[in-house]
Write an enzyme that holds these catalytic residues in place. Sequence first.
Site, PDB file in Angstrom:
ATOM      1  N   TYR A  13       0.809  -1.228   0.000  1.00  0.00           N
ATOM      2  CA  TYR A  13       0.000   0.000   0.000  1.00  0.00           C
ATOM      3  C   TYR A  13       0.841   1.276   0.000  1.00  0.00           C
ATOM      4  O   TYR A  13       0.374   2.316  -0.437  1.00  0.00           O
ATOM      5  CB  TYR A  13      -0.946  -0.004   1.199  1.00  0.00           C
ATOM      6  CG  TYR A  13      -2.165  -0.877   0.972  1.00  0.00           C
ATOM      7  CD1 TYR A  13      -3.370  -0.315   0.569  1.00  0.00           C
ATOM      8  CD2 TYR A  13      -2.091  -2.266   1.122  1.00  0.00           C
ATOM      9  CE1 TYR A  13      -4.482  -1.106   0.330  1.00  0.00           C
ATOM     10  CE2 TYR A  13      -3.199  -3.060   0.888  1.00  0.00           C
ATOM     11  CZ  TYR A  13      -4.399  -2.480   0.489  1.00  0.00           C
ATOM     12  OH  TYR A  13      -5.493  -3.265   0.242  1.00  0.00           O
ATOM     13  N   ILE A  14       2.054   1.200   0.531  1.00  0.00           N
ATOM     14  CA  ILE A  14       2.926   2.381   0.565  1.00  0.00           C
ATOM     15  C   ILE A  14       4.035   2.267  -0.477  1.00  0.00           C
ATOM     16  O   ILE A  14       4.291   3.201  -1.239  1.00  0.00           O
ATOM     17  CB  ILE A  14       3.558   2.549   1.981  1.00  0.00           C
ATOM     18  CG1 ILE A  14       2.467   2.683   3.041  1.00  0.00           C
ATOM     19  CG2 ILE A  14       4.539   3.723   2.014  1.00  0.00           C
ATOM     20  CD1 ILE A  14       1.511   3.848   2.855  1.00  0.00           C
ATOM     21  N   THR A 131      15.455   2.187  13.575  1.00  0.00           N
ATOM     22  CA  THR A 131      16.374   2.636  12.520  1.00  0.00           C
ATOM     23  C   THR A 131      17.816   2.342  12.927  1.00  0.00           C
ATOM     24  O   THR A 131      18.638   1.898  12.112  1.00  0.00           O
ATOM     25  CB  THR A 131      16.182   4.145  12.248  1.00  0.00           C
ATOM     26  OG1 THR A 131      14.781   4.386  12.097  1.00  0.00           O
ATOM     27  CG2 THR A 131      16.901   4.592  11.000  1.00  0.00           C
ATOM     28  N   ARG A 165       3.041   8.685   5.839  1.00  0.00           N
ATOM     29  CA  ARG A 165       1.935   9.282   6.612  1.00  0.00           C
ATOM     30  C   ARG A 165       0.689   9.446   5.761  1.00  0.00           C
ATOM     31  O   ARG A 165      -0.186  10.258   6.078  1.00  0.00           O
ATOM     32  CB  ARG A 165       2.359  10.665   7.117  1.00  0.00           C
ATOM     33  CG  ARG A 165       3.624  10.659   7.897  1.00  0.00           C
ATOM     34  CD  ARG A 165       4.220  12.043   7.932  1.00  0.00           C
ATOM     35  NE  ARG A 165       3.846  12.761   9.134  1.00  0.00           N
ATOM     36  CZ  ARG A 165       4.022  14.069   9.286  1.00  0.00           C
ATOM     37  NH1 ARG A 165       4.529  14.778   8.315  1.00  0.00           N
ATOM     38  NH2 ARG A 165       3.652  14.665  10.400  1.00  0.00           N
ATOM     39  N   LYS A 217       5.661   9.582  14.147  1.00  0.00           N
ATOM     40  CA  LYS A 217       4.658   8.773  13.452  1.00  0.00           C
ATOM     41  C   LYS A 217       3.759   8.034  14.449  1.00  0.00           C
ATOM     42  O   LYS A 217       2.531   8.019  14.319  1.00  0.00           O
ATOM     43  CB  LYS A 217       5.373   7.786  12.518  1.00  0.00           C
ATOM     44  CG  LYS A 217       4.483   6.729  11.927  1.00  0.00           C
ATOM     45  CD  LYS A 217       3.398   7.349  11.045  1.00  0.00           C
ATOM     46  CE  LYS A 217       2.312   6.365  10.736  1.00  0.00           C
ATOM     47  NZ  LYS A 217       2.261   5.949   9.382  1.00  0.00           N
ATOM     48  N   ARG A 224      -4.802   9.961  17.179  1.00  0.00           N
ATOM     49  CA  ARG A 224      -6.090   9.671  16.527  1.00  0.00           C
ATOM     50  C   ARG A 224      -6.816   8.545  17.270  1.00  0.00           C
ATOM     51  O   ARG A 224      -8.030   8.598  17.458  1.00  0.00           O
ATOM     52  CB  ARG A 224      -5.847   9.289  15.066  1.00  0.00           C
ATOM     53  CG  ARG A 224      -7.087   9.381  14.205  1.00  0.00           C
ATOM     54  CD  ARG A 224      -6.738   9.636  12.770  1.00  0.00           C
ATOM     55  NE  ARG A 224      -7.867   9.443  11.870  1.00  0.00           N
ATOM     56  CZ  ARG A 224      -8.772  10.361  11.579  1.00  0.00           C
ATOM     57  NH1 ARG A 224      -8.687  11.553  12.153  1.00  0.00           N
ATOM     58  NH2 ARG A 224      -9.764  10.112  10.750  1.00  0.00           N
ATOM     59  N   CYS A 271      -2.851   0.377  10.943  1.00  0.00           N
ATOM     60  CA  CYS A 271      -2.012   1.457  11.484  1.00  0.00           C
ATOM     61  C   CYS A 271      -2.492   1.890  12.867  1.00  0.00           C
ATOM     62  O   CYS A 271      -1.807   1.693  13.863  1.00  0.00           O
ATOM     63  CB  CYS A 271      -2.057   2.657  10.561  1.00  0.00           C
ATOM     64  SG  CYS A 271      -1.798   2.214   8.844  1.00  0.00           S
ATOM     65  N   LYS A 337     -12.991   0.921   6.768  1.00  0.00           N
ATOM     66  CA  LYS A 337     -13.487   2.301   6.769  1.00  0.00           C
ATOM     67  C   LYS A 337     -14.241   2.568   5.465  1.00  0.00           C
ATOM     68  O   LYS A 337     -14.208   1.734   4.564  1.00  0.00           O
ATOM     69  CB  LYS A 337     -12.374   3.304   7.045  1.00  0.00           C
ATOM     70  CG  LYS A 337     -11.295   3.392   6.003  1.00  0.00           C
ATOM     71  CD  LYS A 337     -10.338   4.467   6.472  1.00  0.00           C
ATOM     72  CE  LYS A 337      -9.478   4.995   5.361  1.00  0.00           C
ATOM     73  NZ  LYS A 337      -8.696   6.148   5.773  1.00  0.00           N
ATOM     74  N   LYS A 421     -22.904   3.884  12.822  1.00  0.00           N
ATOM     75  CA  LYS A 421     -22.339   5.103  12.239  1.00  0.00           C
ATOM     76  C   LYS A 421     -23.320   6.281  12.215  1.00  0.00           C
ATOM     77  O   LYS A 421     -23.002   7.351  11.684  1.00  0.00           O
ATOM     78  CB  LYS A 421     -21.842   4.836  10.802  1.00  0.00           C
ATOM     79  CG  LYS A 421     -20.643   3.910  10.705  1.00  0.00           C
ATOM     80  CD  LYS A 421     -19.417   4.314  11.538  1.00  0.00           C
ATOM     81  CE  LYS A 421     -18.826   5.640  11.207  1.00  0.00           C
ATOM     82  NZ  LYS A 421     -17.617   5.957  12.031  1.00  0.00           N
TER      83      LYS A 421
END
Length: 425
Positions: A13-14, A131, A165, A217, A224, A271, A337, A421
């Site tokens: 996806y990235i 890293t 991001r 990140k 959120r 995520c 989502k 919802k």
Amino acid sequence: MSFKTISVIGLGYIGLPTAAMFASYKVKVIGVDVSAHVVETINKGKVHIVEPDLDLLVQEAVAKGYLKAVTKPEIADAFLIAVPTPFKACKKGDIPEPDLRYIESATKAIASVLKKGDLVILESTSPVGATEQMSAWLAEARPDLSFPQTAGENADVNIAHCPERVLPGQVVRELVENDRVIGGLSKRCSERSVELYKTFVKGDCVITNARTAEMAKLTENSCRDVQIAFANELSVICDKLDIDVWELIALANRHPRINILQPGPGVGGHCIAVDPWFIISKTPQEAQLIHTARKVNDAKPEWVINKVKLAIADFLQANPDKTTKDVRITCFGLAFKPNIDDLRESPSLAIAQKIAKMHASVVNFVEPNIHELSEEMSKNSKLISFIGSEDKTDIAVLLVDHKEFIKADKAVNFAFIVDTKGIWK
Ligand code: SAJ
């Protein structure tokens, strides 16, 4: 630009959008993925994931010869690692630990083709220290080259963390427009990374160190998660107090400094429901609020299932001639989502499957973004079209606010609705 060839490790996806974006700026890109199927698909100019505008980007990049995919790394000037960082399986109630196995194998795979002057960037969302760990693995595999942890600014190979991001569904636009946080293991590592990203990034490339970039990140996604937990907790409180939570939030959000997010069936995706654990597992004593938010969001699907059980009881009370197996339940939405086909870590799918498992007759699923259910998913369930679902439904369980369901707002007329919802309430 000093980078003639860029290699992107992990074409998901990235990685795939990033590879295709560099290629669209006429940079030679070698995409690497362990899956032969993914590599074959991309080399045909096709995509294996659904993301708006990605298909055209990949098709053009491959057709013009700027992007090719392979299963084994080849020589390049910069390597971007975009592989998954899941957490390790653990007992219910334990704090999950991050699983760096994919970063480790990607790192070891590129080690043999690394040369003096190369830049290696970790894009995968990672726990603090990953890293430095990646650089240590590279140094171990290539004692003939020097790395920033020992050689600093004079290192043969530069290393940085630059977390992705972008929002699924808007990846192509956000790749270009979002600011980037760039955390090099030295100043030179950061500066070279900025040069690379400036190929297509229109947002600011802000320099920091690797540990802060990693934490930035994790902080964004944890923030959120905490905010969604607040909304989810409000929905449970309001249900008890007989208050419409969506009206309540809309009213509170009229305050100039309040911006409450929306409640739902739980938090999904790969995520937001994962990354906070990377903070909690490192600092379990300190991360109290972040941990509680995770528990609140993880508890929401079970709360929804209980609501469905109550709706079944209400239906049977209103229809005394019927038994449980006569109750026709339809779950609307399975994705994690709205308006995407991604079912990974989806609380809606988990709820729908649990209902199908507990119910005495086949449960209908409506998901406009997928065409068939996998064997595992189709146990005691059936994918039906939205059109006509009313005739087959006694209890509607609304799990995702897909645009098709919002549009049908006034048209739907189900006697019993569990609406997570707030669109058919
Ligand atoms: N959700 C709610 N209520 C809301 C907003 C979201 O319940 O008000 C739920 C969604 O339904 C979904 C989950 O939260 O199940 C996550 O959805 P999302 O749209 O908040 O985020 P993701 O997972 O698609 O993407 C996030 C983004 N992070 C932030 O917005 C801080 C994205 O920018 C990151 O790049 C991405 O995570 C990532 O890859 O880390």
